[in-house]
Design a protein around this motif. Structure first.
Motif, PDB file in Angstrom:
ATOM      1  N   ALA A  13       7.510  10.419  -0.349  1.00 41.82           N
ATOM      2  CA  ALA A  13       8.229   9.426   0.465  1.00 41.82           C
ATOM      3  C   ALA A  13       8.126   8.043  -0.154  1.00 41.82           C
ATOM      4  CB  ALA A  13       7.672   9.414   1.897  1.00 41.82           C
ATOM      5  N   ASP A  34      -3.836   4.634  -3.487  1.00 39.71           N
ATOM      6  CA  ASP A  34      -3.853   6.067  -3.231  1.00 39.71           C
ATOM      7  C   ASP A  34      -5.264   6.572  -3.524  1.00 39.71           C
ATOM      8  OD1 ASP A  34      -1.324   8.444  -3.261  1.00 39.71           O
ATOM      9  OD2 ASP A  34      -3.437   9.015  -3.454  1.00 39.71           O
ATOM     10  N   LYS A  39      -3.464   8.327  -9.291  1.00 38.25           N
ATOM     11  CA  LYS A  39      -2.089   8.487  -8.766  1.00 38.25           C
ATOM     12  C   LYS A  39      -1.393   7.135  -8.634  1.00 38.25           C
ATOM     13  CE  LYS A  39       0.708  11.416  -6.058  1.00 38.25           C
ATOM     14  NZ  LYS A  39       0.740  12.354  -4.939  1.00 38.25           N
ATOM     15  N   GLU A 170       6.233  17.185  12.677  1.00 38.50           N
ATOM     16  CA  GLU A 170       6.375  16.440  11.423  1.00 38.50           C
ATOM     17  C   GLU A 170       7.827  16.289  10.990  1.00 38.50           C
ATOM     18  OE1 GLU A 170       6.604  15.314   7.338  1.00 38.50           O
ATOM     19  OE2 GLU A 170       7.415  17.138   8.221  1.00 38.50           O
TER      20      GLU A 170
END
Ligand code: NAD
Length: 331
Positions: A13, A34, A39, A170
Motif C-alpha cells: 500500500a 519499517d 526494507k 480487512e
C-alpha cells in the motif's frame, strides 16, 4: 509550501501511495520507517527520504507535516497518538485498527491535537460513486447486493485472522464503508454464515473461505454482502443498487445505469495502474494538509472507526449466527 511526508510501513500500500506522491508538486518524501531490516532503506533508495526502523526516532528527528500509516491491521499501537501529539497530520490505511478501544484513544488524540486525518477508504473518491450519490438523491432504492469474489492478498499477515481480522474486516470493509457513505447507518446485521475447508494448501491460512451477511439500514433498505477469497484474484467485485425499474451496477472500472429501457455507462477515471486508485485520495489529503483545511476529506479517522464497528458486528454475526443491532431497535 512543501509538504514533508513520512511513512510508517513501507509495503504494498505504501508503494502505491508513494507512486502518487512523487508525481505531485510541493511534496517531499522525507522519511520512511519499517521494522523489517533494510526494507525502508530499499524504498528510500527509490523514492527518497531517510530510512528508520523505529518510529519514535523518526518522529523525533524529522520535521514531518504528514504521516502515512501503512501498517498491517494488527500492528497499530501508540504510533498514531505519538504523531498526533506532535501535530503531524495522519493518513491511516484501512482497517485503521482491529482494536476499537485503541481506535477511540487515537480518535481522541486527533481531536485534542486538532490535526487533519484521513483513512484509506478510496472508493469514496471515485467519479462513479459521485454519480451513484447523485442518482440516490433523486431515486429511492430498496435493496443492495454486493459480491467480492477474489483471491488471497499477497501480504503474509492477511491469511491469519488474528493479524488481518479476516476478509470481511480487512477487504470487504471497502464495501461496508461505501454503503455507509451512500446509504447512511446500518440498524442491524443478521444472517451471518460462513464455510471453510476448500483452501487447504496455504500455510498459516485460517480464514473463512466464503462468507455472507445481511444488513438493514436505518432507512429500511436491505442488503446482502457475500465474499470469498478462494477464487481467482479480482474475479468479480460488484455492488448492485436496486430501485423501481432502476439497476445501478458498480464495479472498480465502471458504473452501468439501467433506468427503464435506457442503459448508460460511466467509466471510472482511475486507470488500470493500481496506484491510481489512490490518486484522488492522496491529492485530497495532501491539499488538505497544505491548506490546513480537512473539509474536502471524505473519510476521516473517526468515520473509519464507525466502519470498523460495522465490520466487527458483521464478523460477530458470521461467527455466532446472531443478529447484531447497531442503531435503533429491531431487525
Ligand atoms: N486502501 C486499500 O485499498 C489498501 C490496499 C492494500 C493494503 N491496504 C492496507 O494497508 C495496510 C498495509 O497493507 P500492505 O498490503 O501494504 O501490507 P505489507 O505487508 O505489504 O506492508 C506492511 C509493512 O509494514 C511493516 N511493519 C509491520 N509491523 C510494523 C511496525 N510495527 N512498524 C513499522 N513497520 C511495520 C512490514 O514490515 C511491511 O513492510 C493494511 O492495513 C492493508 O489493509 C489498503
Amino acid at each position: 509550501m512543501t509538504v514533508n511526508v513520512g511513512f510508517l510501513g513501507t509495503g504494498i500500500a505504501a508503494g502505491w501511495h508513494l507512486e502518487n506522491l512523487v508525481t505531485m508538486q510541493g511534496v517531499k518524501v522525507a522519511a520512511l520507517c519499517d521494522t523489517a531490516e533494510g526494507k525502508a532503506a530499499g524504498v528510500a533508495a527509490r523514492y527518497g527520504g531517510r530510512p528508520y526502523t523505529g518510529y519514535e526516532e523518526m518522529l523525533d528527528k524529522e520535521d514531518l507535516d504528514a504521516l502515512y500509516v501503512c501498517l498491517p491491521p494488527f500492528a497499530h499501537a501508540e504510533q498514531e497518538i505519538a504523531a498526533a501529539e506532535r501535530g503531524i497530520h495522519l493518513l491511516v490505511e484501512k482497517p485503521v485498527t482491529l482494536d476499537p478501544e485503541q481506535g477511540r484513544r487515537v480518535a481522541e488524540a486527533i481531536e485534542r491535537a486538532g490535526i487533519i486525518s484521513s483513512s484509506g477508504y478510496h472508493w469514496r473518491y471515485y467519479n462513479t460513486v459521485d454519480r451513484v450519490q447523485e442518482i440516490l438523491a433523486e431515486r429511492p432504492i430498496g435493496m443492495v447486493l454486493c459480491r467480492w469474489l477474489g483471491g488471497i492478498w499477497d501480504a503474509p499477515w492477511w491469511r491469519d485472522r488474528t493479524k488481518s481480522g479476516g476478509q470481511m474486516v480487512e477487504q470487504i470493509g471497502h464495501f461496508f464503508d461505501l454503503l455507509r457513505y451512500l446509504l447512511g447507518e446500518v440498524r442491524s446485521v443478521s444472517g451471518g454464515l460462513s464455510h471453510r475447508g476448500l483452501i487447504d494448501d496455504v500455510e498459516g491460512y485460517n480464514l473463512d473461505d466464503v462468507s455472507t451477511v445481511n444488513l438493514r439500514f436505518e432507512s429500511g433498505v436491505i442488503a446482502n454482502v457475500s465474499a470469498t477469497c478462494m477464487v481467482q484474484r479480482g474475479y468479480s467485485l460488484q455492488i448492485d443498487f436496486l430501485g423501481r425499474r432502476l439497476v445501478l451496477e458498480l464495479t472498480m472500472g465502471r458504473l452501468r445505469i439501467a433506468d427503464g429501457d435506457e442503459v448508460t455507462v460511466v467509466k471510472n477515471r482511475v486507470t488500470s495502474e493500481l496506484s491510481s486508485h489512490f490518486a484522488a485520495l492522496d491529492r485530497t489529503f495532501i491539499e488538505a494538509v497544505r491548506r490546513g483545511d480537512g473539509s474536502a476529506i471524505r473519510s476521516s479517522y473517526a468515520d473509519a472507526l464507525r466502519t470498523l464497528d460495522l465490520v466487527l458486528a458483521v464478523q460477530r454475526s458470521i461467527d455466532t449466527g446472531e443478529t447484531v443491532v447497531l442503531h435503533g431497535k429491531g431487525k
